[in-house]
Design an enzyme around this catalytic site. Structure first.
Site, short mmCIF file in Angstrom:
data_model
loop_
_atom_site.label_atom_id
_atom_site.label_comp_id
_atom_site.label_asym_id
_atom_site.label_seq_id
_atom_site.Cartn_x
_atom_site.Cartn_y
_atom_site.Cartn_z
N TRP A 1 95.31 118.62 -33.25
CA TRP A 1 93.86 118.50 -33.08
C TRP A 1 93.61 117.09 -32.53
CZ3 TRP A 1 95.48 122.45 -35.82
CH2 TRP A 1 94.64 123.39 -36.45
N TYR B 1 91.14 114.47 -31.46
CA TYR B 1 89.70 114.18 -31.52
C TYR B 1 89.46 112.70 -31.32
CZ TYR B 1 88.65 118.80 -33.51
OH TYR B 1 88.49 120.15 -33.73
N VAL C 1 97.56 122.14 -28.08
CA VAL C 1 96.60 121.06 -28.25
C VAL C 1 95.21 121.65 -28.42
CG1 VAL C 1 95.58 119.00 -27.19
CG2 VAL C 1 97.99 119.56 -26.78
N LYS C 2 94.47 121.09 -29.36
CA LYS C 2 93.09 121.51 -29.57
C LYS C 2 92.18 120.34 -29.28
CE LYS C 2 89.88 122.61 -33.28
NZ LYS C 2 89.66 122.48 -34.73
N VAL C 3 91.23 120.52 -28.37
CA VAL C 3 90.24 119.47 -28.10
C VAL C 3 88.84 120.08 -28.15
CG1 VAL C 3 91.77 118.00 -26.70
CG2 VAL C 3 90.45 119.83 -25.60
#
Lengths: 305, 305, 305, 305, 305
Positions: B169, B171, B203-205
């Site tokens: 994540w 951020y 990937v988390k955005v």
């Protein structure tokens, strides 16, 4: 192995056979292999400056595969990058170009006065990925310098035991130095010397300016009339500070500039006894054919042709 | 395994067979399994925002069992949560939906300027609980970023050796950035790139806005006229920054909003080349039947129907 | 084992058999053993507040043996104390009452704004001393919260592997919260939830007041008209926040007060679905016969007689 | 072994046989061996205050051998010193007097507001040097207290496993306390209690004054009319705070003073139930013959003759 | 082995045979071998002050080989340097002169108020490089002193177990001291004593001035009329503070100065009972033939000829 390579390796007799073999591998690889000089492609700017700023000019560079291919086609001595980039194609290209895993990295989303990179990968990663060396940045002049010096001490011990040479990017920076001091000639000498004392096999510094940062160094340089007018003069000082030329010192290329400026810089580095260049942005931000031509030219300068 | 999944897996050839198998397991699971897209249910809001604020709107969500069931009934690719929630019912549901253990977490009872989550569970926990991956949050832009980068380096090494993929994540947040900068398009690209360089498999955005935070990036975007007007444009930039589309990038849903806004956002993510969505509050804060309808609709958007 | 105990244990199916056995041991011990409720004697006030202030009112309490005997004679479910007190008589009484080793402690000779206890004993100590569980305090809201969360992560892993349940004292406190916020109902819910997410088997919180600390929680509570007028209402909210009642939540007694106040508090905790009380100062600062009568009365309230 | 020693050892039944044997060894050694009281020679003043200030008055004390001989000739129960002093002659004298290795130390070349000693030697050192116990200083009231409490937790675990008792010097000091508070009677009680809770076998505190530091303690002392007028009264409170007299508490002698003052102090300590004295500067800063006479007199006070 | 060396070794009977053998090796080596005095060449100034300032006056010193040869030709007892310098030629010269690996180092690119060197090499390095001892700097008076004391505790344990003696450079410095205090006689005594208490086999301090830093020490010196007028007087105090002369104490030479000043200093050190000198800048900044003459003269002073 020719005599020059043998001579260079003779400075590293206390290293493990593996370290010496990998040093030889990088020195003997590519277009100027065997010359005793090195031209290396580093691509950590995506991490250090951000991908938009680094790769938009030549969008092929967003792809990690591009840089492996560029290094191979140009016949460079080695290719250096952070974990993700190396990991993406190590299996395909580790046998075609010596790889250097850059094991610590900084980004510019947060910038404190006293920089300290994060250790983002390990010696085990480098081994698993078939790398020929590890790369590590220190920032002498930062209040956090001891943290870096102690990290590289531990990594060096592990890397050399595994046969991996250690390349230190020695970039003076932090609250102990003025902005001009970061590339001052006395500071560049100091930075190269520290890296050697820490056990670096190869040292990378920036081309030094004629600025002198520390009063005592200024007094000494003036008293003994040490020449510092030309870049070649200053490179000579840096190389001497690196155990009197018995450690491989290479110079970074810095921000993108004109071809003539680049070539002139390389000539001066060569004439001052520098061992070569590590050229990132000037390589991968150009279209590939232009980059290949430029790199050939640079390597010819170093190869003495 | 179909060709698209095979293609995606071909980007991960340097990972252990276990990591690749678990990636395939998540990609092939559920309603849009095999499409190359993913829709994931994350429920860490109890920890991150507090249980009252998170679960009162749909009180069924106070019960950890609810979320497992929601993820299964909706046919989502995976369900992600902190240790306590996963632990509560892993034995009952680990075989029915891939589980992602969120191994670090922040609460909002204390909020410093430079956030840093606590590491609240381990790779051994994930293995014991039958999870298919671990999840980890980094806050690029925080003065504490190095701590996170080094924690994920260690966890990644251990997780991958055990066959668990790593989902980061990413951020941007902290004293290095303005409030608008946290979702600026250049910063989102940068955040995705850092996660990939750190070795993330997924990937988390957040969906990026058209704001540009850093002067150098602004200059580059303007000079090269990179399109950033639509969300699809911006998603495209982020995906390109994630190794030219060779890493799976998914986008978070953010605060609860109208269905039309959600669907439109998903379409743009899809059109920009995004790999899917991770939708928490918009799922579990709705009554279950409404949530199931919404998720079916979202998955149809991604599944291309 | 009766059905209620079986039901409670069914929430802990992912724990080791040892953890479940020790949970059962505490639930089945003493005057209200088997009721599914617990009344525990904690004596860490000597460390937390100083011996003079804690034990002068009933000087028998200076002797560590006194508290073991009090817990045994009153038929309490367990006795919790720091290392020194447990160590003094564990060999004599460990077979007569389940012991809980309180593995971290704070004193009030130094009080910073952001509290953090010292870890003063270990899982190995608890095992050697025949304890049935370990106890650990976290202070959500403290700038040092991550340190505590990560300590309990490590201790939990070790304790559970050795068959010891983990009891978390979750006391919101520190620069992230107002003084009133420490016992606010939303914060108490949050504190209980965090403890559960961290893997606690039993959670101890303070009885919540009707104050609401966080704006978003206030909005939610008002919008959904969640009842918070009575202590029973608020206990119900806390229990729901602890995985919808699927974790054992007990409430501390606080400063010494009148018997009627104590009994009324216990009734409300019981009516709100709380699992019991942990009563220190109100027990050991009274003469023994008074304390025994009071504890019998309290256990009758919880035992439903 | 006489009954008093047997009684004292009965308080330590949870310790390893080695710890109990070494406690007995110290209790039974020397002129008052078997009386249940102890008089110990500590010589860490060279480290704590500097050698010039400590040893010039009686220059024989510059030599580490002197202190071993003084302790032996005086028939003291034990001799305590830092690594260097013990190491110098342990081989010659370890069989003649029980040695206590003082494993942490502070110097006064730097004095912060919140003191914290350095851990300067280890349990392995103590074992190799034939010591009978380790000594450790904590400063309750210092912002760094947790560091000390956690260090002694680790050292205690190791020491006791190896059969070495733990002696804690508990000296309240730091930003949490006023200057007068350092020796206040309530604080001395608190300091002794903390040391016992941390697992100390023997506790060393300073003789308490009649000052009361904490408001709550003052209220309690006044309400219950606890006598604090004489040193004997206050020693009694401290001993009671040390698990109701079931831990050995000894008192330090402080700065050099007149013989009459010293003897009177010892009588009061004895009458208050204190277990003895630890007398450094008053011993080694006097000429040897004077010191031997004084120590004989002190031991006679404690030996009850 | 002659009687004086035997006597010196008798002070170290608690050390491992390896440590004693290496002490003997250094004491017996070179021009004044067997005299019980030592003259050592240290070359860490490249790291500590920078290479330009250190080596320009006699440019041969840029080469690490030069210093080995200087130490050998001069017949010095040992040669001390950081990792890089030792590593460069250890294989060639380790059998010809005892080597001391200086395992921590500071640079002057960053200078905080409270100095702390980085640990730049390890005991394993020293062993691999055939060294006869390790060297370590502490800065008593620095807020970071505990970090150094604890590092040397760990290094000492490892070094001595491997047969390597420990030499402590004890340099008072930091916010706890005035500038004059760094070389004050009371502080020099204190610094030597601390090093001995930490387990140093050999201590290196600066020649003390007649300044007295601490009020209590001043009172003591005046009361007892301790002579401090001459350097010999002050050296005598320092040697006495080093366990009454039972630890080897050597004195550093400081900044380059005239030959007469150097010789006079050495005579006073000798007359005060000092064990020798460690002379860096005054050796390697002179042309080699001048340096050899000077060193011969100095060694004759110590050798008593």
């Amino acid at each position: 192995m020719n005599n020059r390579i043998r001579e260079i390796l003779s400075w590293y007799t206390n290293e493990t056979p593996g370290v010496r073999a990998n040093l030889a591998r990088m020195l003997n690889h590519g277009r100027i292999g065997g010359s005793g000089r090195m031209v290396i492609l580093p691509v950590d700017q995506g991490f250090e400056h951000g991908p938009v700023r680094s790769f938009t000019a030549n969008a092929a560079g967003f792809d990690p595969e591009y840089h492996f291919q560029l290094a191979i086609e140009a016949g460079m001595n080695a290719y250096a990058a952070p974990l993700g980039f190396i990991q993406a194609y190590a299996d395909r290209y580790a046998a075609e170009v010596p790889l250097i895993l850059k094991v610590n990295n900084s980004d510019t989303l947060y910038s404190g006065e006293d920089p300290c990179p994060a250790v983002t990968s390990t010696v085990r990663d480098a081994l698993a990925l078939g790398c020929a060396a590890i790369g590590f940045t220190i920032y002498p002049g930062s209040a956090a310098r001891n943290e870096m010096y102690e990290e590289i001490r531990e990594l060096t011990e592990e890397a050399k035991a595994c046969g991996l040479p250690v390349i230190i990017w020695s970039y003076p920076r932090g609250s102990g130095l003025s902005k001009d001091g970061e590339t001052a000639v006395d500071i560049s000498c100091y930075a190269a010397h520290i890296a050697c004392q820490l056990g670096a096999n190869i040292v990378k510094v920036k081309p030094p300016t004629a600025h002198i940062e520390q009063a005592e160094a200024k007094k000494t340089i003036e008293k003994h009339q040490v020449p510092i007018a030309t870049l070649a003069d200053r490179v000579r000082m840096v190389v001497r500070s690196a155990f009197n030329g018995k450690r491989i010192v290479i110079f970074s290329g810095g921000a993108a500039k004109s071809l003539d400026e680049i070539y002139e810089e390389c000539r001066q580095i060569r004439d001052g006894g520098g061992f070569g260049s590590i050229i990132g942005r000037n390589s991968f931000q150009r279209p590939k054919d232009e980059a290949l031509k430029m790199l050939a030219q640079i390597m010819d300068i170093y190869g003495g042709k």
